[in-house]
Design an enzyme around this catalytic site. Sequence first.
Site, short mmCIF file in Angstrom:
data_model
loop_
_atom_site.label_atom_id
_atom_site.label_comp_id
_atom_site.label_asym_id
_atom_site.label_seq_id
_atom_site.Cartn_x
_atom_site.Cartn_y
_atom_site.Cartn_z
N GLU A 49 38.98 30.87 60.28
CA GLU A 49 37.56 31.05 61.09
C GLU A 49 37.86 31.11 62.35
O GLU A 49 38.14 29.98 62.87
CB GLU A 49 36.60 30.20 60.51
CG GLU A 49 35.30 30.80 60.68
CD GLU A 49 34.39 30.42 62.05
OE1 GLU A 49 34.89 31.35 62.85
OE2 GLU A 49 34.09 29.20 62.29
N GLU A 62 37.10 36.19 73.98
CA GLU A 62 36.29 34.85 73.80
C GLU A 62 36.75 33.82 74.73
O GLU A 62 37.57 33.52 74.97
CB GLU A 62 36.53 34.31 72.53
CG GLU A 62 36.01 33.04 72.05
CD GLU A 62 35.98 32.51 70.82
OE1 GLU A 62 37.00 32.21 70.41
OE2 GLU A 62 34.92 32.39 69.95
N CYS A 97 31.97 29.16 68.08
CA CYS A 97 32.38 30.58 67.47
C CYS A 97 31.29 31.46 67.58
O CYS A 97 31.33 32.72 67.63
CB CYS A 97 32.87 30.24 66.24
SG CYS A 97 34.23 29.08 66.22
N LYS A 106 43.63 16.84 59.93
CA LYS A 106 44.26 16.76 61.29
C LYS A 106 42.88 17.25 62.23
O LYS A 106 42.70 18.42 62.17
CB LYS A 106 45.49 17.55 61.54
CG LYS A 106 45.87 17.33 63.12
CD LYS A 106 46.52 18.81 63.61
CE LYS A 106 46.30 19.05 64.89
NZ LYS A 106 45.51 18.41 65.97
C1 UN1 Z 1 31.16 27.18 65.04
O1 UN1 Z 1 30.77 27.46 66.10
O2 UN1 Z 1 32.42 27.02 64.76
O3 UN1 Z 1 25.77 28.59 63.37
C2 UN1 Z 1 30.28 26.74 64.07
C3 UN1 Z 1 26.19 27.82 63.92
C4 UN1 Z 1 26.52 26.50 63.66
C5 UN1 Z 1 28.09 26.42 63.23
C6 UN1 Z 1 28.93 26.98 64.31
N1 UN1 Z 1 25.64 26.40 62.26
O4 UN1 Z 1 26.12 28.01 65.32
#
Ligand code: UN1
Length: 486
Positions: A245, A376, A279, A172
Amino acid sequence: MVQAYRMHIGGEWVGGDGYFNDLNPATGQVMARFPAGSAGDVDRAVDAAEGALKSWSETPPPKRGRILQRTADILRKEKERLGTLVATEMGKVMPEALGDVQEAIDVFEYFAGEGRRLFGNTTTSELKGKFAMTVRRPVGVMGLITPWNFPIAIPAWKLSAALVCGNTAVFKPSSDTPLCAYELVRILLRAGVPDGVVNLVTGSAADVGEAIVRHRRVGGISFTGSKATGEWITKNAGLKKVGLELGGKNPVIVMDDADLGLAVEGIIWGAFGTTGQRCTAASRVIAHRAIRKKLVAELVRRAERLRLGPGVAKTTDVGPLINMAAVEKTEGYVDIGRKEGAKLVCGGKRPPGRGFFYRPTIFDDADRGMRIAREEIFGPVLSVLECGGLDDAIDIANSVEYGLSSSIYTRDVNSALRAISGIEAGITYVNASTIGAEVHLPFGGVKATGHTREAGITGIDEFSHLKTVYIDYSGKLQKAQIDAGE
Ligand code: UN1
């Protein structure tokens, strides 16, 4: 006419009872329509995935690996086309969009090779004539729920590892980037993934996501997204194997002995690359008191020069946010920051015109207690906090609930090593920004980020379990602990 796309369930392309709009974030215009899937669609997808499981899990892993290699080959051939799609549908700038596709190529290649490894261990036994080892077994039907910020790369992390381990999948994607997911599934099918092995169900979290998470015959969930959703999944997934995550509030510590030019470049890239929608985005700078003013002045100078525009345009440095809700969330946090008493030194507003844009924004004089320095935002907002020294900096870095990425700029090897051991995070960079993880190393966090490690050799742990095997070739009954005890 806007094209209506279909879901892929059990080898067939199927429509839905209703459809939702897929928007181009730079213009706000509808670029595609996708089925609003239902719990019934999820049920059919799980049936198909379950039906395909025996044959796929019995397919020799090197053969599964070859299909992943072919997927990487097709992605490479179509990199430009897919990059343009990522830049259009998600909004990131072209070099980053191409990087998104490259990350998918890399991870499919990496896990293609894993088809010839999937190592277990052999070990000794406490008894004579007895052999002991571990082998990897698939989890079963995996529910893969993915975000929009890496619309090709993150689905690729999960699909590549899930498939090489012999799982089948109900996938999804985010409703903000279903077209990227659709293209990726088509490529997997062209590469030879059999019917029923990967099922694409589009639609809302409430209808599709929830049905996957609660489904009794789904063996595992792999989710990347918000902390709130991660907590909901933890409570509602029952006894499934769950991988999470969940974001970060990633600090960049800048010491008084740092190469400031390098730190400025890294912070600008980490905070405003992908419009702050990673993230791993650098969202806090923890600056040594001796250099803070100089650093902030330079950051402001650089951030003010960044040009906003559609991801596909060559002149764009910073693309749009993903949708209107993201603009409003960013605006909301800027208001909060002002009220909390941080000093707005750059940005803090939307540019005129259409599309979901927001100016790169910097708050100086932030404090670890403020919400802008703890929560965040997932937008182009950077908070600068002052520290008196390294211990203080590490303390501030660790004062948030998240622990994904982190960074320190220093020329002192002792400071670097103290930061590596002291910062509570899954990733620490030295003299580099918080973004840019490579696929052959473990990726994940600690604390409220979740504890899963995707990609790298540990990526297969999320999508397999170890079966322990004992083979007694002594020809007699042997009792562990009892016959072997002393
Ligand atoms: C994310 O933001 O969930 O290290 C992943 C990084 C990328 C992956 C980010 N290779 O910024």
